[in-house]
Design an enzyme around this catalytic site. Structure first.
Site, PDB file in Angstrom:
ATOM      1  N   GLY A   1      34.735  63.063  16.951  1.00 28.59           N
ATOM      2  CA  GLY A   1      34.302  61.682  17.112  1.00 28.59           C
ATOM      3  C   GLY A   1      33.020  61.646  17.902  1.00 28.59           C
ATOM      4  N   THR A   2      32.656  60.458  18.331  1.00 26.16           N
ATOM      5  CA  THR A   2      31.419  60.295  19.086  1.00 26.16           C
ATOM      6  C   THR A   2      31.521  60.980  20.445  1.00 26.16           C
ATOM      7  OG1 THR A   2      31.806  58.059  18.325  1.00 26.16           O
ATOM      8  CG2 THR A   2      29.643  58.542  19.241  1.00 26.16           C
ATOM      9  N   TYR A   3      32.713  60.892  21.018  1.00 26.93           N
ATOM     10  CA  TYR A   3      32.851  61.353  22.392  1.00 26.93           C
ATOM     11  C   TYR A   3      33.515  62.712  22.525  1.00 26.93           C
ATOM     12  CZ  TYR A   3      31.742  56.485  23.084  1.00 26.93           C
ATOM     13  OH  TYR A   3      31.118  55.266  23.045  1.00 26.93           O
ATOM     14  N   ALA A   4      34.194  63.143  21.487  1.00 29.27           N
ATOM     15  CA  ALA A   4      34.954  64.382  21.639  1.00 29.27           C
ATOM     16  C   ALA A   4      35.213  65.051  20.303  1.00 29.27           C
ATOM     17  CB  ALA A   4      36.293  64.072  22.312  1.00 29.27           C
TER      18      ALA A   4
ATOM     19  N   VAL B   1      38.216  67.387  18.502  1.00 32.12           N
ATOM     20  CA  VAL B   1      39.624  67.695  18.720  1.00 32.12           C
ATOM     21  C   VAL B   1      39.961  68.973  17.974  1.00 32.12           C
ATOM     22  CG1 VAL B   1      41.981  66.863  18.555  1.00 32.12           C
ATOM     23  CG2 VAL B   1      40.125  65.251  18.927  1.00 32.12           C
TER      24      VAL B   1
ATOM     25  N   GLY C   1      39.322  67.450  14.142  1.00 32.04           N
ATOM     26  CA  GLY C   1      38.712  66.130  14.083  1.00 32.04           C
ATOM     27  C   GLY C   1      37.536  66.061  15.022  1.00 32.04           C
TER      28      GLY C   1
ATOM     29  N   ASP D   1      42.030  49.079  24.453  1.00 34.82           N
ATOM     30  CA  ASP D   1      41.539  49.537  23.142  1.00 34.82           C
ATOM     31  C   ASP D   1      42.707  49.790  22.202  1.00 34.82           C
ATOM     32  OD1 ASP D   1      39.693  50.056  21.248  1.00 34.82           O
ATOM     33  OD2 ASP D   1      39.198  52.072  21.937  1.00 34.82           O
TER      34      ASP D   1
ATOM     35  N   LYS E   1      41.383  68.326  23.275  1.00 31.93           N
ATOM     36  CA  LYS E   1      40.306  67.364  23.080  1.00 31.93           C
ATOM     37  C   LYS E   1      39.148  67.798  23.973  1.00 31.93           C
ATOM     38  CE  LYS E   1      39.699  62.340  23.220  1.00 31.93           C
ATOM     39  NZ  LYS E   1      40.405  61.073  23.399  1.00 31.93           N
TER      40      LYS E   1
END
Lengths: 353, 393
Positions: B60-63, B65, B58, B178, B81
Site C-alpha cells: 500500500g501507500t504506507y506499508a 505486507v 500486498g 477508519d 507489515k
C-alpha cells in the site's frame, strides 16, 4: 534382468554355476538355487539335498560357520541377495513396529516414530551395532505385545475388507453383464414379435405408414420400461451386497460439542462487560469549567462529556489492584473500598452511590 | 510492572554473551553492565530472529505486507507489515506506525487484530508482526457477487463482531477513525478482525480539538464534513452503519468523487441537516445548506424500500446508526444492545460464515469439473451399450 532386481522366472544365464558343487546351468538346465535366511549364501537344490538331508549342518561356504537347517531353505525372490536380505529384515521390523499414522496426534510425532524405526532397520541391514538394534527390537516387541497383536489384526481387517470390496465389485460387474445380455435377448425377441404383428396387421389391410410408426413407438416404450426395471434391480442388489457402500477406516473420532453452545442465547458483548470495578459513573459532576461544552460549537459535533468522565475516572484508578511485589499473573484484584475511591476522585458529588 | 522488569532482566542475562561479543571494550569492565544502545539492538535482533519473512502478499501507500512464520514453528503463519519510510517524517517514525503500535499493543480482543511483535530491520524500517488473515477482508466478500452469497443471519453475525470491536475500542477510549470494509479482515475461523489503527487516537480531553480529516470519505459522518473539532465515538458508529448498509446493498451506500459529492450523497440519502433536526449544526465551521428544495429527513418507509431485507428492526438500527445528529446516533454500546441482535434469525456461527477467495472459487471450479465428468460417465455407458449391440450382430 529387470532393473529392480526381480528375476524373470527361470535363471537364464548359462554361465551361472553353483558356488558349492560348481555345476553349471549349461549342463543342468533345471538347476534351482536356494538360500537360507541365516546367511544368504546361495547353493543349488541338489547341494541342499545332499548336505542337509540328514539334519542340521554347517554352511558349506568357507568361513561361514552358521548352522543351517533344511526346512528354512527357500527360493530367493530377488536375484540380488543383498536385496533379499533387506526385504526380509524390513518385513521382520515392520511386523513389530506396526503402528499407523492414525495412532499419532500429529504428523510430526508419526514422522519421528518412522525415523526411529528406520534407524533400527538401517542398523540391522548395514550390520551397525546389530546387538543394540536387536535388543531394541526385542524390547519393543516384549513391551508392546498386546498392541502389536491388535495392530496386526487391524491391518489384516483392512486387507480383508479391501478384498471383500473387490469381490463384490467383480460380482456386480458380472451381474451387469448378464443383465445386459438378457436385455439384448429380450429386445430381439420382442422385435421379432412386433415384426410378426406388423406383418399380420398389414396382411389384414391398413395404412402401412401409421402401423409402422405405431409399432416402433410401442417397442421404444417397452424398451424404456425394461431398462428402468433392470436398473432398479441392479441397484437393489448392490445395496444388499453392501458393495455400493463406501467405508473409510481410521477416521478420527469427531467430537460433537457445538450442540451445547446452541443452547445459550446470542451475547452481543461476547461475555465482556463495561462494568468498572472502582467507580460508578454519575450523570453530572457539576464542574462549571465544562459547562461551556453545552454550547453548540462544541456539542453539535457530538462531543460527549461522559466519555471524558469515564476515561478520567478509569485512568485515576488504573493500576489499582496491581502489586509490584506480586509476580503472579493472576494477582487477585485488591479490594480497595470502591466507595472511598470514588469519593476521593469526585469531590463535587455529595452522594457517592 | 514487576513482570515486565523480570522479563527484561531475563532477557538481559540471556543476551549477555551476545552483547559482550558485540562490544568487546565493555566485556571485561563489569559483569552486568551493558551499554543501552547495544542492549536495544540485541533485543531487536533477538525479536527479528524469531520470524522468517516469506513472499510479499500486498503493498500500500504506507506499508508492504509480507507473509511470514515463526522460525521455531513453520506452521504458525504471521503477516509482517513493513512500514515504508515516509518522506515527510525524516526525523523518526511516521504517525501511522506510532498510532498503530500504540493502540494495537494495548487492545486485546478476539475481533481486533493481534500485534505479536515489533522490530526494526535495516534502514530503520519498522516491522509489525500481526496475525495472518488468509481470507482477505469484508470488502472482497461484499464485492464477490458471483461466488459469495450471504443472508440476514450472516450480516447480523458480521455486524455483531464489528460492533464488538468498535465497542471494545471505545470502552478503552480509542477512536478508530477508519472503519470500512477493507479494514475489516476475516480470520481463518471466520471471525472478523478490525485492523489498521493508523488513524486511531484516544478520546480527546474537553476543549481539545481533533482533526476532521479522518475516515475514508465514503464512511465519514456529516459532522466531520462540517469540520467539527469536538466529536466522540459515534463517528465510528456512522462508519459501521455505512458498512451495514453496504453489506445489504453489496455496493457502497454513500459514495462520491469529491468530499462535496459525498456530502451531497448523504443529504440525498438521509436528508438535509438543519437546526430543527440537528440543533446547533449551523454553528459548525463548514456547515452548508444544499441547494433548495431542502430535502426532508428520510422516512422509515423509504428506508424499508431499500433495506427491506433487514426487517423493520434492522432498519431501525440502521437509521439510528446513520442519524445525522451525532447526539441522536447510537453509541457503540447501544448498537450491541439493540433489539436487532436479540430477534430471529440468530447470527450465524463464525465458522459457518461465507468466505471469499480460493475456497469458494475453488469449490465452484470443482463443481464445474464434476459436472463434465458426470457427462463423460454417461457417454461411456452409452458406448458400452452400443458395443453389446455390435457383439450380438
Amino acid at each position: 534382468m529387470q532393473r529392480n532386481g526381480a528375476v524373470p522366472a527361470p535363471f537364464e544365464d548359462a554361465e551361472e554355476e553353483c558356488p558349492i558343487c560348481h555345476s553349471k546351468r549349461y549342463l543342468r538346465k533345471d538347476m534351482k538355487f536356494m538360500i537360507n535366511p541365516e546367511c544368504y549364501h546361495k547353493m543349488c537344490e541338489s547341494c541342499v539335498d545332499r548336505i542337509f538331508s540328514h539334519g542340521p549342518a554347517a554352511c558349506p561356504v568357507a568361513g561361514c560357520n552358521k548352522t543351517l537347517r533344511r526346512a528354512r531353505f527357500r527360493k530367493p525372490t530377488f536375484r540380488d541377495l543383498q536385496m533379499e536380505r533387506e526385504v526380509d529384515i524390513r518385513r521382520r521390523v515392520a511386523e513389530v513396529f506396526n503402528r499407523e499414522e492414525v495412532d499419532f496426534d500429529t504428523l510430526k510425532d508419526y514422522n519421528d516414530y518412522l525415523n526411529d524405526v528406520e534407524d533400527v532397520t538401517f542398523n540391522l541391514i548395514q550390520n551397525i551395532d546389530v546387538e543394540e538394534a536387536e535388543a531394541k527390537l526385542d524390547a519393543y516387541a516384549a513391551a508392546n505385545k498386546q498392541l502389536i497383536q491388535s495392530n496386526m489384526k487391524r491391518a489384516k481387517e483392512g486387507v480383508d475388507t479391501f478384498r471383500a470390496r473387490q469381490e463384490a465389485a467383480k460380482e456386480s460387474a458380472q451381474q451387469r453383464r448378464k443383465a445386459a445380455l438378457q436385455e439384448e435377448e429380450e429386445t430381439r425377441r420382442e422385435e421379432e414379435e412386433e415384426r410378426r404383428n406388423l406383418l399380420k396387421a398389414l396382411d389384414a389391410g391398413g395404412d402401412a405408414e401409421v402401423l409402422t410408426r405405431q409399432s416402433q413407438e410401442a417397442m421404444r416404450y417397452r424398451a424404456q420400461i425394461r431398462k428402468e426395471a433392470l436398473a432398479n434391480e441392479i441397484s437393489a442388489n448392490e445395496n444388499a451386497n453392501g458393495s455400493a457402500q463406501f467405508t473409510i477406516r481410521g477416521l478420527k473420532k469427531h467430537v460433537e460439542k457445538e450442540e451445547e453452545e446452541e443452547e445459550k442465547p446470542y451475547d452481543p458483548f461476547d461475555g465482556l462487560s463495561d462494568k468498572r470495578e472502582y467507580f460508578v459513573l454519575q450523570e453530572d459532576y457539576g464542574w462549571e469549567n465544562y459547562d461551556r461544552l453545552n454550547k453548540p460549537e462544541y456539542s453539535a459535533g457530538g462531543y460527549n462529556i461522559h466519555e471524558y468522565y469515564n476515561r478520567a475516572l478509569c485512568e485515576a484508578f488504573s493500576g489499582l489492584g496491581v502489586f509490584i511485589g506480586d509476580s503472579s499473573d493472576e494477582a487477585p484484584p485488591a479490594v480497595a473500598s470502591a466507595g472511598a475511591a470514588l469519593a476521593a476522585a469526585s469531590p463535587m458529588s455529595d452522594d457517592v452511590f | 510492572m514487576a513482570k515486565l522488569q523480570e522479563k527484561t532482566l531475563t532477557l538481559l542475562s540471556n543476551n549477555k554473551s551476545t552483547i559482550s561479543t558485540a562490544n568487546s571494550p565493555f566485556s571485561d569492565t563489569s559483569n552486568d553492565y551493558a551499554p543501552p544502545a547495544d542492549l536495544a539492538a540485541a533485543l531487536n535482533e533477538q525479536e527479528k530472529h524469531k520470524y522468517i519473512r516469506l513472499k510479499q502478499i500486498g503493498s500500500g501507500t504506507y506499508a508492504n505486507v509480507y507473509k511470514g512464520h515463526l522460525r521455531a514453528d513453520p506452521s504458525s503463519l504471521v503477516a509482517i507489515k513493513k512500514m515504508k519510510v515516509q518522506t515527510d517524517y525524516k526525523e523518526g517514525l511516521s504517525m501511522d506506525s506510532i498510532r498503530e503500535i500504540k493502540f494495537l499493543q494495548e487492545l486485546s480482543h478476539p475481533n481486533i487484530i493481534a500485534l505479536h511483535s515489533v522490530f526494526s530491520s535495516k534502514d530503520q524500517n519498522i516491522n509489525l508482526v500481526i496475525e495472518f488473515m488468509p481470507h482477505g477482508d469484508l470488502e472482497m466478500v461484499i464485492k464477490d457477487h458471483d461466488h459469495v452469497a450471504y443472508g440476514l443471519a450472516d450480516v447480523k453475525a458480521w455486524m455483531g463482531m464489528l460492533g464488538r470491536a468498535t465497542w471494545f475500542c471505545h470502552e478503552n477510549f480509542v477512536l478508530h477513525r477508519d472503519i470500512k470494509p477493507s479494514n475489516v479482515l476475516i480470520a481463518a475461523d471466520g471471525q472478523l478482525k478490525l485492523s489498521d489503527f493508523g488513524l486511531a487516537r484516544s478520546f480527546a480531553d474537553p476543549y481539545q480539538p481533533m482533526t476532521h480529516l479522518v475516515i475514508t470519505n465514503w464512511y465519514r459522518p456529516p459532522e466531520l464534513f462540517y469540520k467539527a473539532k469536538y466529536y466522540s465515538g459515534v463517528v465510528d458508529v456512522w462508519s459501521c452503519g455505512c458498512v451495514l448498509a453496504q453489506l445489504v446493498l453489496r455496493s457502497a451506500y454513500i459514495h462520491g468523487e469529491t468530499d462535496m459529492q459525498v456530502l451531497d450523497a448523504i443529504v440525498q440519502a438521509l436528508g438535509q441537516p438543519t437546526e430543527e433536526n440537528w440543533p446547533g449544526v449551523s454553528k459548525l465551521e463548514n456547515y452548508v445548506m444544499m441547494k433548495p428544495p431542502t430535502r426532508p429527513l428520510t422516512s422509515k418507509a423509504e428506508m424499508m424500500n431499500l433495506f427491506g431485507t433487514l426487517g423493520p428492526v434492522g432498519v431501525d438500527l440502521l437509521m439510528a446508526m446513520l442519524a445525522l445528529d451525532p447526539r441522536k446516533r447510537l453509541t457503540s454500546k447501544q448498537v450491541l444492545e439493540h433489539e436487532f441482535f436479540k430477534i430471529a434469525p440468530r447470527p450465524t456461527k463464525a465458522a459457518d460464515l461465507p468466505k471469499k477467495g480460493g475456497g469458494e472459487k475453488q469449490a465452484a471450479e470443482d463443481l464445474k469439473r464434476k459436472a463434465t465428468l458426470l457427462g463423460e460417465g454417461r457417454g461411456g455407458k452409452v458406448a458400452k451399450k452400443l458395443d453389446f449391440g455390435a457383439a450380438r450382430r
